[in-house]
Design a protein around this motif. Structure first.
Motif, PDB file in Angstrom:
ATOM      1  N   LEU A 168      -7.826  11.483   7.045  1.00 37.68           N
ATOM      2  CA  LEU A 168      -7.689  10.050   6.775  1.00 37.68           C
ATOM      3  C   LEU A 168      -9.065   9.383   6.810  1.00 37.68           C
ATOM      4  O   LEU A 168      -9.809   9.546   7.779  1.00 37.68           O
ATOM      5  CB  LEU A 168      -6.787   9.389   7.820  1.00 37.68           C
ATOM      6  CG  LEU A 168      -5.295   9.700   7.746  1.00 37.68           C
ATOM      7  CD1 LEU A 168      -4.568   9.090   8.945  1.00 37.68           C
ATOM      8  CD2 LEU A 168      -4.703   9.200   6.440  1.00 37.68           C
TER       9      LEU A 168
ATOM     10  N   ALA B   3      -8.804   3.741   6.090  1.00 35.50           N
ATOM     11  CA  ALA B   3      -7.388   3.880   5.719  1.00 35.50           C
ATOM     12  C   ALA B   3      -6.560   2.869   6.497  1.00 35.50           C
ATOM     13  O   ALA B   3      -6.857   2.564   7.654  1.00 35.50           O
ATOM     14  CB  ALA B   3      -6.894   5.290   6.014  1.00 35.50           C
TER      15      ALA B   3
ATOM     16  N   ALA C 270      -1.085   4.431   7.441  1.00 34.62           N
ATOM     17  CA  ALA C 270      -1.198   5.829   7.025  1.00 34.62           C
ATOM     18  C   ALA C 270      -0.982   6.767   8.214  1.00 34.62           C
ATOM     19  O   ALA C 270      -0.210   7.738   8.125  1.00 34.62           O
ATOM     20  CB  ALA C 270      -2.558   6.080   6.377  1.00 34.62           C
TER      21      ALA C 270
ATOM     22  N   ARG D 127       5.783  10.637   1.317  1.00 39.30           N
ATOM     23  CA  ARG D 127       5.078  11.288   0.206  1.00 39.30           C
ATOM     24  C   ARG D 127       4.772  10.280  -0.906  1.00 39.30           C
ATOM     25  O   ARG D 127       3.666  10.222  -1.427  1.00 39.30           O
ATOM     26  CB  ARG D 127       5.913  12.458  -0.321  1.00 39.30           C
ATOM     27  CG  ARG D 127       5.182  13.287  -1.371  1.00 39.30           C
ATOM     28  CD  ARG D 127       6.013  14.440  -1.817  1.00 39.30           C
ATOM     29  NE  ARG D 127       7.119  13.949  -2.634  1.00 39.30           N
ATOM     30  CZ  ARG D 127       7.697  14.643  -3.583  1.00 39.30           C
ATOM     31  NH1 ARG D 127       7.323  15.883  -3.815  1.00 39.30           N
ATOM     32  NH2 ARG D 127       8.667  14.135  -4.287  1.00 39.30           N
TER      33      ARG D 127
ATOM     34  N   TRP E 154       4.549   6.976  -0.593  1.00 38.59           N
ATOM     35  CA  TRP E 154       3.602   5.984  -0.102  1.00 38.59           C
ATOM     36  C   TRP E 154       2.174   6.504  -0.259  1.00 38.59           C
ATOM     37  O   TRP E 154       1.295   5.770  -0.735  1.00 38.59           O
ATOM     38  CB  TRP E 154       3.883   5.650   1.365  1.00 38.59           C
ATOM     39  CG  TRP E 154       3.055   4.503   1.873  1.00 38.59           C
ATOM     40  CD1 TRP E 154       3.399   3.193   1.873  1.00 38.59           C
ATOM     41  CD2 TRP E 154       1.732   4.568   2.429  1.00 38.59           C
ATOM     42  NE1 TRP E 154       2.368   2.435   2.398  1.00 38.59           N
ATOM     43  CE2 TRP E 154       1.336   3.259   2.753  1.00 38.59           C
ATOM     44  CE3 TRP E 154       0.846   5.609   2.685  1.00 38.59           C
ATOM     45  CZ2 TRP E 154       0.099   2.962   3.308  1.00 38.59           C
ATOM     46  CZ3 TRP E 154      -0.390   5.317   3.249  1.00 38.59           C
ATOM     47  CH2 TRP E 154      -0.757   4.008   3.556  1.00 38.59           C
ATOM     48  N   PHE E 155       1.935   7.728   0.129  1.00 41.01           N
ATOM     49  CA  PHE E 155       0.595   8.280  -0.009  1.00 41.01           C
ATOM     50  C   PHE E 155       0.194   8.409  -1.479  1.00 41.01           C
ATOM     51  O   PHE E 155      -0.967   8.163  -1.830  1.00 41.01           O
ATOM     52  CB  PHE E 155       0.465   9.626   0.719  1.00 41.01           C
ATOM     53  CG  PHE E 155       0.106   9.460   2.164  1.00 41.01           C
ATOM     54  CD1 PHE E 155      -1.228   9.436   2.576  1.00 41.01           C
ATOM     55  CD2 PHE E 155       1.082   9.305   3.127  1.00 41.01           C
ATOM     56  CE1 PHE E 155      -1.570   9.250   3.910  1.00 41.01           C
ATOM     57  CE2 PHE E 155       0.764   9.120   4.464  1.00 41.01           C
ATOM     58  CZ  PHE E 155      -0.567   9.088   4.858  1.00 41.01           C
TER      59      PHE E 155
ATOM     60  N   HIS F 196      -0.753   4.678  -2.302  1.00 45.47           N
ATOM     61  CA  HIS F 196      -1.785   3.982  -1.539  1.00 45.47           C
ATOM     62  C   HIS F 196      -3.026   4.821  -1.209  1.00 45.47           C
ATOM     63  O   HIS F 196      -4.111   4.256  -1.081  1.00 45.47           O
ATOM     64  CB  HIS F 196      -1.190   3.413  -0.241  1.00 45.47           C
ATOM     65  CG  HIS F 196      -0.096   2.430  -0.493  1.00 45.47           C
ATOM     66  ND1 HIS F 196      -0.328   1.126  -0.853  1.00 45.47           N
ATOM     67  CD2 HIS F 196       1.248   2.568  -0.455  1.00 45.47           C
ATOM     68  CE1 HIS F 196       0.825   0.501  -1.027  1.00 45.47           C
ATOM     69  NE2 HIS F 196       1.796   1.358  -0.786  1.00 45.47           N
ATOM     70  N   LEU F 197      -2.857   6.111  -1.037  1.00 45.04           N
ATOM     71  CA  LEU F 197      -3.988   7.011  -0.763  1.00 45.04           C
ATOM     72  C   LEU F 197      -3.818   8.279  -1.599  1.00 45.04           C
ATOM     73  O   LEU F 197      -3.572   9.366  -1.070  1.00 45.04           O
ATOM     74  CB  LEU F 197      -4.052   7.368   0.731  1.00 45.04           C
ATOM     75  CG  LEU F 197      -4.499   6.273   1.689  1.00 45.04           C
ATOM     76  CD1 LEU F 197      -4.345   6.730   3.136  1.00 45.04           C
ATOM     77  CD2 LEU F 197      -5.945   5.892   1.420  1.00 45.04           C
TER      78      LEU F 197
ATOM     79  N   LEU G 241      -5.023  11.812  -0.805  1.00 43.31           N
ATOM     80  CA  LEU G 241      -4.367  12.606   0.240  1.00 43.31           C
ATOM     81  C   LEU G 241      -2.931  12.988  -0.119  1.00 43.31           C
ATOM     82  O   LEU G 241      -2.251  13.652   0.675  1.00 43.31           O
ATOM     83  CB  LEU G 241      -4.377  11.857   1.572  1.00 43.31           C
ATOM     84  CG  LEU G 241      -5.757  11.674   2.201  1.00 43.31           C
ATOM     85  CD1 LEU G 241      -5.649  10.904   3.504  1.00 43.31           C
ATOM     86  CD2 LEU G 241      -6.405  13.028   2.441  1.00 43.31           C
ATOM     87  N   ALA G 242      -2.473  12.582  -1.283  1.00 46.24           N
ATOM     88  CA  ALA G 242      -1.084  12.855  -1.669  1.00 46.24           C
ATOM     89  C   ALA G 242      -0.787  14.354  -1.691  1.00 46.24           C
ATOM     90  O   ALA G 242       0.281  14.785  -1.246  1.00 46.24           O
ATOM     91  CB  ALA G 242      -0.777  12.228  -3.029  1.00 46.24           C
TER      92      ALA G 242
ATOM     93  N   VAL H 275      -0.420  15.635   1.897  1.00 48.05           N
ATOM     94  CA  VAL H 275       0.849  15.204   2.485  1.00 48.05           C
ATOM     95  C   VAL H 275       2.005  16.002   1.875  1.00 48.05           C
ATOM     96  O   VAL H 275       2.908  16.450   2.586  1.00 48.05           O
ATOM     97  CB  VAL H 275       1.042  13.684   2.318  1.00 48.05           C
ATOM     98  CG1 VAL H 275       2.451  13.260   2.707  1.00 48.05           C
ATOM     99  CG2 VAL H 275       0.005  12.942   3.147  1.00 48.05           C
TER     100      VAL H 275
END
Length: 142
Positions: free
Chosen positions: A61, A65, A69, A94, A96-97, A100-101, A104-105, A108
């Protein structure tokens, strides 16, 4: 060849090879017990490996972040390791990442479809394992 027994007459003919059972006669009872073997229980060592994977992803992270998160990773770990894993939470985290990020998807998603998570899902029952395969395309029965 015909066979006669007590007034009954049976004539059996097959075309090609026979694969499986053939039952001939009168008043036969055929039973079959089917089903997959029970999934192996997840060991403490396997849970430690999975928890280490969660720690590895938390370490990825970025400093800027959102606090959410880290909270979502905690929720994901809790839902994945529960006696009956919560697939809705796993799917939500899953997504959300991914929104938003996105960097990192993939990490995750690797937690969600981790073989040990699949084993935990399989241990919770066939219906949940089938839903897991439907939602995540994984084995669900590692």
């Amino acid at each position: 060849m015909p066979h006669t027994s007590g007034g009954d007459h049976y004539e059996i003919r097959t075309e090609g090879g026979v694969s499986g059972q053939v039952v001939v006669g009168r008043d036969n009872t055929v039973s079959q017990v089917a089903g997959a073997p029970a999934p192996a229980a997840v060991t403490e060592q396997q849970l430690a490996v999975l928890r280490a994977e969660f720690a590895r992803v938390r370490a990825l992270l970025p400093g800027d972040a959102p606090d959410r998160a880290g909270e979502l990773l905690d929720e994901l770990e809790e839902s994945a390791t529960a006696p009956e894993p919560d697939l809705s939470t796993m799917e939500y985290v899953r997504r959300w990442f991914a929104r938003h990020l996105p960097a990192l998807a993939g990490a995750v998603t690797s937690l969600v479809v981790h073989p040990i998570v699949g084993q935990l899902v399989a241990a919770a029952g066939g219906t949940l394992a089938e839903e897991f395969r439907h939602r995540f395309g994984g084995e669900g029965d590692a």
